[in-house]
Design a protein around this motif. Structure first.
Motif, PDB file in Angstrom:
ATOM      1  N   ALA A  95       0.677  -1.267   0.001  1.00 20.40           N
ATOM      2  CA  ALA A  95       0.033   0.073  -0.081  1.00 20.40           C
ATOM      3  C   ALA A  95       0.887   1.335   0.165  1.00 20.40           C
ATOM      4  CB  ALA A  95      -0.988   0.134   1.207  1.00 20.40           C
ATOM      5  N   VAL A  96       0.779   2.000  -0.939  1.00 20.53           N
ATOM      6  CA  VAL A  96       1.615   3.108  -1.295  1.00 20.53           C
ATOM      7  C   VAL A  96       1.617   4.254  -0.140  1.00 20.53           C
ATOM      8  CG1 VAL A  96       2.125   5.164  -2.770  1.00 20.53           C
ATOM      9  CG2 VAL A  96       1.940   2.705  -3.814  1.00 20.53           C
ATOM     10  N   GLY A  97       0.224   4.556   0.261  1.00 22.57           N
ATOM     11  CA  GLY A  97       0.019   5.573   1.202  1.00 22.57           C
ATOM     12  C   GLY A  97       0.608   5.232   2.609  1.00 22.57           C
TER      13      GLY A  97
ATOM     14  N   ALA B 175       5.066  -0.947 -12.001  1.00 21.63           N
ATOM     15  CA  ALA B 175       5.389  -0.042 -12.804  1.00 21.63           C
ATOM     16  C   ALA B 175       5.801   1.410 -12.077  1.00 21.63           C
ATOM     17  CB  ALA B 175       4.204   0.268 -13.719  1.00 21.63           C
ATOM     18  N   THR B 176       5.568   1.415 -10.764  1.00 24.22           N
ATOM     19  CA  THR B 176       5.775   2.668  -9.992  1.00 24.22           C
ATOM     20  C   THR B 176       7.228   3.003  -9.921  1.00 24.22           C
ATOM     21  OG1 THR B 176       5.218   1.577  -8.099  1.00 24.22           O
ATOM     22  CG2 THR B 176       3.391   2.989  -8.771  1.00 24.22           C
ATOM     23  N   VAL B 177       7.978   2.014 -10.090  1.00 26.81           N
ATOM     24  CA  VAL B 177       9.682   2.447  -9.980  1.00 26.81           C
ATOM     25  C   VAL B 177       9.849   3.425 -11.277  1.00 26.81           C
ATOM     26  CG1 VAL B 177      10.249   0.029  -9.092  1.00 26.81           C
ATOM     27  CG2 VAL B 177      10.263   0.334 -11.722  1.00 26.81           C
TER      28      VAL B 177
ATOM     29  N   PHE C 197       1.609  -3.817 -13.975  1.00 25.73           N
ATOM     30  CA  PHE C 197       0.778  -2.618 -14.250  1.00 25.73           C
ATOM     31  C   PHE C 197      -0.218  -2.599 -13.182  1.00 25.73           C
ATOM     32  CE2 PHE C 197       3.006   0.571 -17.033  1.00 25.73           C
ATOM     33  CZ  PHE C 197       4.045  -0.360 -17.150  1.00 25.73           C
ATOM     34  N   ASN C 198      -1.683  -2.325 -13.805  1.00 28.92           N
ATOM     35  CA  ASN C 198      -2.538  -2.363 -12.805  1.00 28.92           C
ATOM     36  C   ASN C 198      -3.444  -3.747 -12.854  1.00 28.92           C
ATOM     37  OD1 ASN C 198      -1.819   0.285 -12.979  1.00 28.92           O
ATOM     38  ND2 ASN C 198      -3.347   1.018 -11.479  1.00 28.92           N
ATOM     39  N   PRO C 199      -3.065  -4.782 -11.771  1.00 29.27           N
ATOM     40  CA  PRO C 199      -4.045  -6.006 -11.878  1.00 29.27           C
ATOM     41  C   PRO C 199      -5.359  -5.783 -11.525  1.00 29.27           C
ATOM     42  CG  PRO C 199      -2.436  -5.892 -10.024  1.00 29.27           C
ATOM     43  CD  PRO C 199      -2.117  -4.534 -10.688  1.00 29.27           C
TER      44      PRO C 199
ATOM     45  N   ASN D 116      -7.670   1.022  -1.611  1.00 33.04           N
ATOM     46  CA  ASN D 116      -7.051   1.924  -1.843  1.00 33.04           C
ATOM     47  C   ASN D 116      -7.226   2.037  -3.309  1.00 33.04           C
ATOM     48  OD1 ASN D 116      -5.969   3.076   0.287  1.00 33.04           O
ATOM     49  ND2 ASN D 116      -4.522   1.290   0.396  1.00 33.04           N
ATOM     50  N   ASN D 117      -7.130   0.816  -4.281  1.00 30.81           N
ATOM     51  CA  ASN D 117      -7.314   0.878  -5.589  1.00 30.81           C
ATOM     52  C   ASN D 117      -8.661   0.729  -6.351  1.00 30.81           C
ATOM     53  OD1 ASN D 117      -4.595  -1.440  -4.898  1.00 30.81           O
ATOM     54  ND2 ASN D 117      -4.294   0.674  -5.767  1.00 30.81           N
ATOM     55  N   LEU D 118      -8.551   1.326  -7.510  1.00 35.65           N
ATOM     56  CA  LEU D 118      -9.826   1.546  -7.977  1.00 35.65           C
ATOM     57  C   LEU D 118     -10.814   0.428  -8.213  1.00 35.65           C
ATOM     58  CD1 LEU D 118     -11.560   3.568  -9.473  1.00 35.65           C
ATOM     59  CD2 LEU D 118     -10.312   2.936 -11.659  1.00 35.65           C
ATOM     60  N   MET D 119     -10.206  -0.645  -8.676  1.00 36.84           N
ATOM     61  CA  MET D 119     -11.096  -1.626  -8.970  1.00 36.84           C
ATOM     62  C   MET D 119     -11.732  -2.522  -8.041  1.00 36.84           C
ATOM     63  SD  MET D 119     -11.983  -3.662 -11.784  1.00 36.84           S
ATOM     64  CE  MET D 119     -12.257  -5.190 -12.692  1.00 36.84           C
TER      65      MET D 119
ATOM     66  N   LEU E 206     -18.469   5.904  -5.533  1.00 36.48           N
ATOM     67  CA  LEU E 206     -16.896   5.800  -5.862  1.00 36.48           C
ATOM     68  C   LEU E 206     -16.692   7.411  -5.692  1.00 36.48           C
ATOM     69  CD1 LEU E 206     -14.400   4.724  -7.293  1.00 36.48           C
ATOM     70  CD2 LEU E 206     -15.491   5.454  -9.471  1.00 36.48           C
ATOM     71  N   ARG E 207     -15.453   7.696  -5.319  1.00 41.28           N
ATOM     72  CA  ARG E 207     -14.846   9.011  -5.383  1.00 41.28           C
ATOM     73  C   ARG E 207     -13.875   8.853  -6.662  1.00 41.28           C
ATOM     74  NH1 ARG E 207     -12.248  10.221  -0.218  1.00 41.28           N
ATOM     75  NH2 ARG E 207     -11.847   8.035  -0.503  1.00 41.28           N
ATOM     76  N   VAL E 208     -14.169   9.825  -7.548  1.00 36.69           N
ATOM     77  CA  VAL E 208     -13.348   9.708  -8.639  1.00 36.69           C
ATOM     78  C   VAL E 208     -12.287  11.005  -8.298  1.00 36.69           C
ATOM     79  CG1 VAL E 208     -13.089  10.410 -11.071  1.00 36.69           C
ATOM     80  CG2 VAL E 208     -15.020   9.144 -10.288  1.00 36.69           C
ATOM     81  N   PHE E 209     -10.898  10.486  -8.176  1.00 38.58           N
ATOM     82  CA  PHE E 209      -9.975  11.605  -7.733  1.00 38.58           C
ATOM     83  C   PHE E 209      -9.397  12.511  -8.773  1.00 38.58           C
ATOM     84  CE2 PHE E 209      -8.987   8.048  -4.721  1.00 38.58           C
ATOM     85  CZ  PHE E 209      -9.546   8.400  -3.665  1.00 38.58           C
ATOM     86  N   GLY E 210     -10.169  13.367  -9.194  1.00 38.49           N
ATOM     87  CA  GLY E 210     -10.056  14.395 -10.202  1.00 38.49           C
ATOM     88  C   GLY E 210     -10.473  14.005 -11.629  1.00 38.49           C
TER      89      GLY E 210
ATOM     90  N   VAL F 121      -5.708   7.731 -16.162  1.00 35.85           N
ATOM     91  CA  VAL F 121      -5.728   6.500 -17.168  1.00 35.85           C
ATOM     92  C   VAL F 121      -4.557   5.504 -16.866  1.00 35.85           C
ATOM     93  CG1 VAL F 121      -4.943   6.145 -19.424  1.00 35.85           C
ATOM     94  CG2 VAL F 121      -6.462   7.876 -19.103  1.00 35.85           C
ATOM     95  N   ARG F 122      -4.925   4.489 -16.685  1.00 41.78           N
ATOM     96  CA  ARG F 122      -4.040   3.516 -16.209  1.00 41.78           C
ATOM     97  C   ARG F 122      -4.067   2.056 -17.235  1.00 41.78           C
ATOM     98  NH1 ARG F 122      -3.000   7.080 -13.564  1.00 41.78           N
ATOM     99  NH2 ARG F 122      -2.618   7.175 -11.674  1.00 41.78           N
ATOM    100  N   ASP F 123      -3.090   1.397 -17.224  1.00 41.62           N
ATOM    101  CA  ASP F 123      -2.772   0.072 -18.026  1.00 41.62           C
ATOM    102  C   ASP F 123      -3.438  -1.123 -17.148  1.00 41.62           C
ATOM    103  OD1 ASP F 123      -1.968  -2.314 -19.431  1.00 41.62           O
ATOM    104  OD2 ASP F 123      -0.401  -1.133 -20.120  1.00 41.62           O
TER     105      ASP F 123
ATOM    106  N   ARG G  11      -7.884  15.761  -6.683  1.00 39.79           N
ATOM    107  CA  ARG G  11      -6.942  14.826  -7.098  1.00 39.79           C
ATOM    108  C   ARG G  11      -6.199  14.085  -5.789  1.00 39.79           C
ATOM    109  NH1 ARG G  11      -2.999  17.788 -11.482  1.00 39.79           N
ATOM    110  NH2 ARG G  11      -4.651  18.088 -13.181  1.00 39.79           N
ATOM    111  N   ARG G  12      -5.941  12.876  -6.059  1.00 38.93           N
ATOM    112  CA  ARG G  12      -5.272  12.330  -5.095  1.00 38.93           C
ATOM    113  C   ARG G  12      -3.765  12.461  -4.787  1.00 38.93           C
ATOM    114  NH1 ARG G  12      -5.624   5.653  -4.609  1.00 38.93           N
ATOM    115  NH2 ARG G  12      -4.339   5.930  -6.578  1.00 38.93           N
ATOM    116  N   ALA G  13      -3.251  12.808  -3.799  1.00 35.01           N
ATOM    117  CA  ALA G  13      -1.850  13.300  -3.412  1.00 35.01           C
ATOM    118  C   ALA G  13      -0.909  12.213  -4.171  1.00 35.01           C
ATOM    119  CB  ALA G  13      -1.500  13.701  -2.249  1.00 35.01           C
ATOM    120  N   GLY G  14       0.037  12.695  -5.137  1.00 34.67           N
ATOM    121  CA  GLY G  14       0.947  11.858  -5.604  1.00 34.67           C
ATOM    122  C   GLY G  14       0.799  10.895  -6.811  1.00 34.67           C
ATOM    123  N   ASP G  15      -0.848  11.150  -7.139  1.00 30.24           N
ATOM    124  CA  ASP G  15      -1.218  10.362  -8.545  1.00 30.24           C
ATOM    125  C   ASP G  15      -0.631  11.030  -9.831  1.00 30.24           C
ATOM    126  OD1 ASP G  15      -2.734   8.198  -7.655  1.00 30.24           O
ATOM    127  OD2 ASP G  15      -4.629   9.310  -7.947  1.00 30.24           O
ATOM    128  N   LEU G  16      -0.459  10.393 -10.914  1.00 30.63           N
ATOM    129  CA  LEU G  16      -0.089  10.447 -12.117  1.00 30.63           C
ATOM    130  C   LEU G  16      -1.208  10.797 -12.999  1.00 30.63           C
ATOM    131  CD1 LEU G  16       3.123   8.164 -12.411  1.00 30.63           C
ATOM    132  CD2 LEU G  16       3.089  10.862 -12.112  1.00 30.63           C
TER     133      LEU G  16
END
Ligand code: UD1
Length: 336
Positions: free
Chosen positions: A87-89, A127-129, A179-181, A199-202, A216-220, A231-233, A292-297
């Protein structure tokens, strides 16, 4: 191909799906898990799915003696290392804990492997590396600039593997950057099962669909993307699991170390995901746009060509399949 493989964290979301694919491909699997983020009944479910007993050692990668005992009890050809915190946070709040579990745990594992003479390992990276994209899709040789303790841990482990191999060429490794499982096994017997609010969308959308969460809260929605949302893969977890089988085949068959993205090469937005899930569950799902969620690309997706060329890996399951299997899994779990 055959071989005996240790899966650390094999009872977790990606580990359990990989267990099924490995057994189907002819491998023997032994699981090591401390069940800190997995349910014990996953092992029974894996036995149903594979039609065979599943050996599982309840142990922690931080317990060096336990690792030695597991390696003494089996003759492994390779290890796939999933066990870790993700968990990134949480990693931002608990960097020491994260380093200890993810980096010390991995170095313990590599030492135990070395003592046992097992020197092939597949490592779950992320992928976050890559950090902020300089080019998209991310190629594997994109600069590596991790922005969270979690991502930094993964890079420490990747670097450790490179150093271990440089010191002793008997080692070989597969570094898989996920990427995003998303999605679940088509049997609906295993899937993602977060203990807390996801924490994750799905998994979050899934809980809105089952009624466990209201909205659902859409972060931005002001990103520079086609509909303004992130947008994610997204990659189906069964495809992701198949990537591990291919990676092991290259290690065991040809001793060829590799670093590859496990991605589809295609990006979808938060609203694309929501609409796809609505199709799967047959109802409208409430959402609200928040900050937006802090730190999101804004957007990222991976270049899948190296995985295709080196591993012969291609994804075969689309967004609708991810949502349909997720919905089947969470509906069944809720009713059981
Ligand atoms: C996150 C992790 C990443 C990890 C990946 C695993 C961060 C910064 N990164 O990536 O390290 O490998 O999960 O899947 O946490 N979203 C919403 N509402 C929600 C949840 C998410 O709008 O309730 C949006 C996000 O803003 C993002 C997209 O959905 O645009 C995907 O988010 P998420 O599933 O958390 O994945 P990542 O942020 O890509």
């Amino acid at each position: 191909m055959s071989g005996r493989v240790l899966l650390t964290g094999g009872a977790g979301y990606i580990g359990s799906h990989t267990c099924v694919e490995l057994v189907e491909a002819g491998f023997e699997v032994v699981i090591l898990d401390n069940f800190s983020n997995a349910r014990r009944d996953v092992i029974d479910r894996l036995e149903v799915l594979t039609g065979a007993p599943v050996i599982c050692h309840e142990a922690d990668v931080l317990d060096r003696d336990a690792l030695d005992r597991v390696f003494a009890a089996h003759d492994f050809d390779a290890v796939v290392h999933f066990a870790g915190k993700k968990a990134v946070g949480e990693s931002v709040a608990q960097p020491l804990d994260y380093f200890h579990t993810n980096c010390t745990g991995f170095s313990n594992l590599l030492q135990a492997m070395d003592r046992a003479g097992v020197r092939r390992v597949v490592f779950s990276s992320t992928a976050t590396v890559y950090g902020k994209p300089e080019v998209l899709p991310y190629p594997e040789d994109h600069p590596l600039r991790p922005e969270s303790p979690y991502a930094a841990n993964k890079l420490v482990c990747e670097n450790l593997l490179r150093q271990v191999k440089a010191a002793d060429d008997r080692w070989s490794y597969g570094i898989l950057r996920y990427f995003n499982p998303a999605g679940a096994h088509p049997s609906a017997l295993i899937g993602e099962d977060p203990n807390d609010i996801p924490n994750n969308l799905m998994p979050y959308i899934a809980k809105v669909a089952t009624g466990e969460l209201p909205c659902l809260r859409v972060f931005g929605d002001d990103y520079d993307t086609p509909d303004g949302t992130g947008v994610r893969d997204y990659i189906h977890v069964v495809d992701l699991a198949r990537g591990h089988v291919q990676s092991l085949k290259l290690l065991i068959g040809q001793d060829q170390s590799h670093i590859v993205n496990l991605s589809t090469g295609q990006g979808f937005s938060v609203l694309d995901m929501l609409r796809a899930y609505e199709r799967a569950c047959g109802k409208e799902l409430p959402y609200e746009v928040v900050g937006r969620r802090a730190g999101d690309l804004a957007a990222f997706w991976g270049d899948p060509s190296r995985a295709r060329d080196l591993l012969g890996f291609e994804t075969t399951r689309d967004l609708d399949d991810m949502c349909a299997t997720s919905w089947a899994w969470v509906s069944r779990r809720k009713n059981s």
